[in-house]
Design a protein around this motif. Sequence first.
Motif: not given
Length: 351
Positions: A211-233
């Motif tokens: 997330v720390h790597i890709v987030l600056p580019g998303m912010v600069a383009r003002k669009k993007g999505a981050v999907v983090t797969i957690s767990s029901g546990s």
Amino acid sequence: MSSEALVPLPLLSPLCPLPPPQVAVAMAAVDSFYLLYREIARSCNCYLEALALVGAWYTARKSITVVCDFYSLVRLHFVPRLVRRADLVKQYGRWAVVSGAAGGIGKAYAEELASRGLSIVLISRDLETLQAVAKGIEDAYAVETAVIAADFRSGREIYAPIREALRDKDVGILVNNVSVSYPSPQCFAQVPEDTLWDIINVNIAAASLLVHIVLPGMVARKKGAVVTISSGSCCKPTPHLAAFSASKAYLDHLSRALQYEYASKGIFVQSLIPFCVASSTTAHRSFLHRCSWLVPSPRVYAHHAVSTLGISKRTTGYWSHSIQFLFAQYMPEWLWVWGANLLHRSLCTEA
């Protein structure tokens, strides 16, 4: 003799004797208790009405919550199938990065994104498997792919090459899927120290640093999505999966916090909380195989999960998992723990 009429005193009949003193005292006590009860009831009447109002408010609130949950279930998992699919390339960007893409949910999610027209960067530790998956995606969906071989268990040194490989790519979607767990449910002290370090490096550090790597580019383009797969546990403390469930709770909280931080900058952050999904480690277990409607295949799960992208910031991704999540939210913790222990014993017996 006085002219006033004399009132004769009643004669005591031997057939109607006076009650004994004990009976008279008991009758007086009953009368006093009845009067006391009436006074208490009269003074507490306003409190009873207040309690009735509180009960009515609580029932109405829970009913509204159930209705809203049902509406959310329909809106997330059934309505998107009736409308035109969103253009994810236009909405977020051309490239999607998927970690843990060699198999399971990660591979299926990458294929689903490719079917929507996105080019895919696949990250996993097995280069040969990644290349086979990449070729399959290119042949099936005619999109561009790239592979990055990285063993997230190695720690910090792997992220500089990943950063360099992604530097010139318009990363619109990041899918944090890479994960490790226990070989089988067991008490915390029995878990090998290497496994604990793997859980920290893979489940926690990998998602945070990607997330720390890709987030600056998303912010600069003002669009993007981050999907983090957690767990029901992560819903409640899960015994015999203590470190794993805790790491997944971290991912869930991280995603929710990032959504608050970056929603105003055009970034959509989603926490996916799947329950059991069929895999090579669960396919042979008869108990899970009999409940296929509760345990979807990775392809079925990914198809449903991608349809919730941009709609829900925190979801299970699959309709039957959403029902399980609702039960998990409302059940007491002791019942969750009892059910988890029962399931773990069943899995250990079948293994």
